[in-house]
Write an enzyme that holds these catalytic residues in place. Structure first.
Site, PDB file in Angstrom:
ATOM      1  N   HIS A   1      34.352  10.497  26.764  1.00 39.58           N
ATOM      2  CA  HIS A   1      33.127   9.704  26.608  1.00 39.58           C
ATOM      3  C   HIS A   1      31.907  10.422  27.177  1.00 39.58           C
ATOM      4  CE1 HIS A   1      30.761   6.361  25.627  1.00 39.58           C
ATOM      5  NE2 HIS A   1      31.384   5.391  26.248  1.00 39.58           N
TER       6      HIS A   1
ATOM      7  N   ASP B   1      39.220   8.302   5.077  1.00 44.79           N
ATOM      8  CA  ASP B   1      40.150   8.518   3.965  1.00 44.79           C
ATOM      9  C   ASP B   1      40.425  10.013   3.822  1.00 44.79           C
ATOM     10  OD1 ASP B   1      41.536   8.707   1.598  1.00 44.79           O
ATOM     11  OD2 ASP B   1      39.936   7.875   0.338  1.00 44.79           O
TER      12      ASP B   1
END
Length: 426
Positions: free
Chosen positions: A152, A365
């Site tokens: 992070h 995808d």
């Protein structure tokens, strides 16, 4: 879970990072971001081709993607406030899971989900660890789970979501990727933070907490939104879901077993994406921690009112704009915050609300369709993280609280009325 690691490989950018891009500077926002890892898990019902072909396809496309996200393949040097973009690469772990994916993950269990990750995010603070590590899990039934852990300090959730989307774009040969790296460190330069009384990591390192998943379905949210008749406008999905979560937390806090230690106030920090709030706007997919926080103060003696909470949430977010960000970070006004300066004179509880909704996680995808489910397995403390449900209409709220508070929180009338506790994802 019957899981066996079959292969570990280091994937490096397909092209060397140019010398003039070899140093990625951290901004003050990166400095103030907790030194933790966060996770993403993507589930696919069918990965298509053979495991060997799928693996090769993912590795090659990941290598090409890292050329654009080169700081992820570098090494954090926090003492210098930089990422050394040395192309050291990212660990790519492969695992075989004998279990049926639908049966194993029908009801998300954080102990099971954690095994789909390369390591437990809350245990990954080693500075020598990579900025990104991922594990691809192949199930005997033909399903697949990709688990990723991101540092992070280097990126936020928006960056991570666009990373997996763009990895998919490259895997499919479906377009070009550009304008990822901007010099936000010049606008929000790093500073000496030794004067801060409170470490930004402290509140995220407390282990005695419990994380649970609560799902608000689309029709319930839409119906609930219609009850806010006093609003001049229809409250957003985020506002009404946040109001229910905070209302339950306020009630749970009031009912503490230790009456002598009940806070006077709940302070909620709401994470806000700055990209489109800057003038001129930053590219929506640009890399970094480009976030700020809105603040909602709620006295514990004040009656819970969803309408008032939703309005307070709306107003707190509205204040976070270009001018706010430039003063707060660029002019270091954050140093005046009592919570960081150690000047608090009010007994309070802090809670964080962050949303990953409307990020493109469900657009990852790689050639075999969008994920069936996108989520995480983070063990949280004093924070809730929102995800889109798979239909794009509902909200999954992952809530992390101390165990005693969670027992009261999940019995709140609002939680019982508007959510389903950890429903099936298949």
């Amino acid at each position: 879970m019957d899981l066996q690691i079959t292969c570990t490989e280091i994937i490096k950018p397909s092209s060397p990072t140019p010398q003039h891009q070899s140093t990625y500077k951290l901004s003050i926002i990166d400095q103030l971001t907790p030194n933790v890892y966060f996770s993403i898990i993507l589930l696919y019902s069918n990965a298509g081709e053979s495991t060997a072909k799928t693996s090769d396809h993912l590795k090659k496309s990941l290598s090409n993607t890292l050329t654009h996200y080169y700081p992820l393949a570098g090494q954090l040097k926090y003492d210098q406030l930089i990422v050394d973009c040395n192309d050291q690469g990212v660990p790519f772990i492969e695992a075989h899971v004998a279990n049926d994916m639908r049966q194993l993950l029908k009801i998300p269990n954080i102990d099971v989900l954690e095994q789909l990750l390369p390591f437990k995010p809350h245990e990954g603070f080693d500075s020598d660890r990579s900025n990104l590590t991922l594990q691809v899990n192949y199930f005997g039934c033909g399903g697949m789970a990709i688990g990723l852990c991101f540092r992070h300090k280097v990126i936020d959730a928006t960056t991570a979501a666009f990373f997996v989307k763009n990895w998919g774009v490259i895997a499919r040969g479906a377009g070009e990727i550009k304008d990822l790296i901007i010099d936000h460190a010049s606008l929000f330069p790093a500073r000496d933070l030794s004067c801060l009384a409170k470490s930004v990591d402290e509140e995220f390192l407390k282990p005695e907490s419990e994380t649970k998943r609560f799902v608000f379905d689309g029709p319930t949210i839409a119906s609930f939104q219609e009850t806010f008749t006093s609003f001049e406008r229809r409250p957003t999905r985020f506002e009404v879901v946040s109001a229910v979560i905070l209302g339950a937390l306020i009630t749970a806090t009031r009912e503490s077993d230790d009456e002598s230690n009940v806070p006077e106030r709940l302070d909620t920090i709401i994470s806000v994406n700055l990209r489109q709030r800057m003038n001129p706007p930053f590219p929506e997919h640009c890399m970094g921690n480009i976030i700020s926080g809105g603040l909602v103060y709620w006295p514990l003696e004040k009656k819970v009112d969803y309408g008032c909470l939703a309005k307070e949430i709306h107003e707190s977010i509205k204040k976070v704009d270009d001018q706010f960000a430039r003063k707060f970070y660029g002019d270091a006004e954050f140093l005046n915050l009592p919570r960081l300066a150690g000047a608090e004179d009010v007994k309070k509880r802090e809670f964080w609300v962050t949303s990953w909704c409307k990020t493109p996680l469900y657009e990852a995808d790689f050639g075999w369709g969008n994920p069936k489910w996108a989520g995480n397995s983070m063990r949280l403390n004093q924070i809730t993280v929102f995800f889109d449900s798979s239909d794009g209409e509902g909200v999954e709220a992952w809530v992390g609280l101390p165990r005693k508070d969670m027992a009261r929180f999940e019995k709140d009338s609002g939680i019982l009325a508007y959510t389903s506790p950890n429903p099936s994802i298949f």
